[in-house]
Design a protein around this motif. Structure first.
Motif, mmCIF file in Angstrom:
data_model
loop_
_atom_site.group_PDB
_atom_site.id
_atom_site.type_symbol
_atom_site.label_atom_id
_atom_site.label_comp_id
_atom_site.label_asym_id
_atom_site.label_seq_id
_atom_site.Cartn_x
_atom_site.Cartn_y
_atom_site.Cartn_z
ATOM 1 N N THR A 36 0.514 -1.387 -0.616
ATOM 2 C CA THR A 36 0.176 -0.437 -0.022
ATOM 3 C C THR A 36 0.863 0.938 -0.198
ATOM 4 O OG1 THR A 36 -0.169 0.155 2.441
ATOM 5 C CG2 THR A 36 -1.527 -0.971 1.093
ATOM 6 N N SER A 37 0.044 2.474 -0.189
ATOM 7 C CA SER A 37 0.768 3.747 -0.177
ATOM 8 C C SER A 37 0.516 4.098 0.918
ATOM 9 C CB SER A 37 0.434 3.875 -1.520
ATOM 10 O OG SER A 37 -0.901 4.482 -1.507
ATOM 11 N N ALA A 38 1.753 5.016 1.381
ATOM 12 C CA ALA A 38 1.001 5.795 2.346
ATOM 13 C C ALA A 38 -0.130 6.658 2.265
ATOM 14 C CB ALA A 38 2.096 7.412 2.181
ATOM 15 N N GLU A 39 -0.640 6.885 1.338
ATOM 16 C CA GLU A 39 -2.353 6.911 1.080
ATOM 17 C C GLU A 39 -3.403 6.137 0.825
ATOM 18 O OE1 GLU A 39 0.463 9.645 -0.282
ATOM 19 O OE2 GLU A 39 -0.006 7.854 -1.579
ATOM 20 N N GLY A 40 -2.673 4.614 1.268
ATOM 21 C CA GLY A 40 -3.430 3.278 1.452
ATOM 22 C C GLY A 40 -4.189 2.984 0.427
ATOM 23 N N ARG A 41 -3.280 3.045 -0.892
ATOM 24 C CA ARG A 41 -3.771 3.191 -2.739
ATOM 25 C C ARG A 41 -2.659 1.526 -2.335
ATOM 26 N NH1 ARG A 41 -3.355 8.078 -3.749
ATOM 27 N NH2 ARG A 41 -5.335 9.077 -4.568
ATOM 28 N N GLU A 42 -3.990 0.692 -2.773
ATOM 29 C CA GLU A 42 -3.329 -0.885 -2.324
ATOM 30 C C GLU A 42 -2.790 -1.524 -4.409
ATOM 31 O OE1 GLU A 42 -6.220 -3.392 -1.614
ATOM 32 O OE2 GLU A 42 -6.870 -2.848 0.341
ATOM 33 N N TYR A 43 -1.934 -2.049 -3.901
ATOM 34 C CA TYR A 43 -1.472 -2.431 -5.006
ATOM 35 C C TYR A 43 -0.944 -4.121 -5.220
ATOM 36 C CZ TYR A 43 0.013 2.704 -6.020
ATOM 37 O OH TYR A 43 -0.619 4.270 -6.321
ATOM 38 N N ARG A 44 -0.872 -4.484 -6.557
ATOM 39 C CA ARG A 44 -0.222 -5.987 -6.901
ATOM 40 C C ARG A 44 1.336 -5.502 -7.051
ATOM 41 N NH1 ARG A 44 -3.544 -10.302 -10.803
ATOM 42 N NH2 ARG A 44 -2.006 -11.502 -10.374
ATOM 43 N N ILE A 45 2.276 -6.504 -6.644
ATOM 44 C CA ILE A 45 3.718 -6.588 -7.237
ATOM 45 C C ILE A 45 3.601 -7.938 -7.894
ATOM 46 C CG2 ILE A 45 5.880 -5.763 -6.654
ATOM 47 C CD1 ILE A 45 4.050 -3.696 -6.083
ATOM 48 N N MET A 46 3.859 -7.996 -8.561
ATOM 49 C CA MET A 46 4.318 -9.337 -9.237
ATOM 50 C C MET A 46 5.686 -9.414 -9.599
ATOM 51 S SD MET A 46 0.840 -9.257 -11.658
ATOM 52 C CE MET A 46 0.476 -7.669 -11.518
ATOM 53 N N ILE A 47 6.488 -10.659 -8.920
ATOM 54 C CA ILE A 47 7.836 -10.389 -9.294
ATOM 55 C C ILE A 47 8.244 -11.856 -9.754
ATOM 56 C CG2 ILE A 47 10.262 -10.820 -7.780
ATOM 57 C CD1 ILE A 47 7.108 -9.358 -6.067
ATOM 58 N N SER A 48 8.987 -11.374 -11.080
ATOM 59 C CA SER A 48 9.929 -12.643 -11.472
ATOM 60 C C SER A 48 11.445 -12.973 -11.584
ATOM 61 C CB SER A 48 9.799 -12.078 -13.311
ATOM 62 O OG SER A 48 10.652 -13.514 -14.436
ATOM 63 N N LEU A 49 11.533 -13.969 -10.780
ATOM 64 C CA LEU A 49 12.951 -14.063 -9.772
ATOM 65 C C LEU A 49 14.303 -13.961 -10.310
ATOM 66 C CD1 LEU A 49 11.103 -16.166 -7.395
ATOM 67 C CD2 LEU A 49 12.216 -14.016 -6.512
ATOM 68 N N PRO A 50 15.025 -13.589 -10.403
ATOM 69 C CA PRO A 50 16.554 -13.894 -10.304
ATOM 70 C C PRO A 50 16.614 -15.160 -10.061
ATOM 71 C CG PRO A 50 16.872 -13.071 -8.262
ATOM 72 C CD PRO A 50 14.914 -12.916 -9.100
ATOM 73 N N GLU A 51 17.309 -15.975 -11.428
ATOM 74 C CA GLU A 51 17.971 -16.866 -11.444
ATOM 75 C C GLU A 51 19.071 -17.514 -12.087
ATOM 76 O OE1 GLU A 51 15.084 -20.176 -13.755
ATOM 77 O OE2 GLU A 51 14.250 -18.345 -14.066
ATOM 78 N N GLY A 52 20.293 -18.226 -11.293
ATOM 79 C CA GLY A 52 21.102 -17.854 -11.846
ATOM 80 C C GLY A 52 21.870 -17.636 -10.174
#
Length: 278
Positions: A36-52
């Motif tokens: 969430t941001s400081a103002e309370g807005r929600e975010y969906r964070i999608m991570i492509s993980l590093p390999e190696g």
């Protein structure tokens, strides 16, 4: 007997189909955060993980806007080739079931608008960049060994517009920005004012652009005016190459405004993760 058997078989098929439909697809080598941001807005964070193995200098990190729509294509392109896997891909999206959340992105990626033109609500670009800079980036650095000299931003349409605005107003936030079909026309070309201020600061020696680059990718079937405006911007920025800024302009043949983000993932990742810059 035959009728009973057929009824049972149909019920089993229906049950199996329902079970298959209920199982979501999971992408390998990924994880997801709710933030969430400081103002309370929600975010969906999608991570492509590093390999190696972890590079001695840390992982390059690529931030991707409109993650709900574009994360799967970029993640697949990253994993398809070994040389692209050693990076962290951070896609910023929303807790929404739609590929593009028009209301949320209209606020996050735009400047303030006059009251009579403020539907949907606009003007959150600096709040959004604050969220990225003060909340998201620190968490990424906590979770991964990050190469602070290899942070990139990729955005399409409004996201490309935000990328250009970020270069003009916070040039130290990302070293490399890829603006895909940016909406330079928005609000009577509002970006011209921050561009002029950015140019003045650069000429006065107040901005270090030694490691900065901006690449503008347009679709051949974008409007003629959009292509001309983007080309003109890149030509103006060429004058700042003496201060280190690298700029490029590319038109993708055969693509339109909606298709181009799905055409370019391999090229963008290859150039941002490698040593060349388009």
């Amino acid at each position: 007997m035959t009728r009973t058997f057929l009824a049972l078989w149909s019920a089993l098929l229906l049950s199996a189909a329902t079970a298959l439909q209920a199982a979501p697809v999971t992408l390998d080598a990924t994880e997801q955060w709710a933030m969430t941001s400081a103002e309370g807005r929600e975010y969906r964070i999608m991570i492509s993980l590093p390999e190696g193995d972890v590079p001695s200098t840390g992982y390059p990190v690529i931030y991707l806007l409109d993650g709900n729509a574009y994360f799967p294509a970029f993640h697949a392109a990253k994993r398809a080739q070994a040389r692209l896997r050693g990076a962290v891909l951070i896609a910023i999206g929303y807790p929404s079931t739609t590929p593009l959340d028009f209301v949320r992105r209209a606020f996050d990626m735009s400047p303030p608008a006059p009251q009579n033109r403020n539907t949907p609500p606009q003007g959150g670009q600096d709040l959004f960049l604050d969220f990225i800079e003060t909340r998201l980036m620190p968490k990424v650095s906590q979770q991964f060994k990050v190469n602070q000299d290899q942070r990139s931003l990729v955005g399409h349409s409004f996201g490309g517009m935000l990328g250009v605005y970020t270069l003009f107003t916070r040039p130290g936030l990302f070293q490399h920005i890829v603006a895909v079909s940016p909406s330079l026309w928005w609000q009577d070309k509002y970006l011209l004012a921050p561009e002029r201020a950015f140019t003045r600061r650069t000429l006065a020696g107040q901005v270090d652009l030694t490691h900065n680059s901006l690449t503008i990718l347009m679709a051949e079937r974008d409007s003629v005016q959009m292509i001309q405006d983007a080309n003109a911007l890149q030509l103006r920025l060429q004058g700042l190459s003496q201060f280190g800024l690298r700029s490029g302009f590319i038109v993708e043949p055969g693509e339109d405004h909606a298709s181009i983000p799905f055409r370019i993932p391999n090229r963008v990742l290859d150039e941002l993760i490698g040593t060349r810059r388009f």
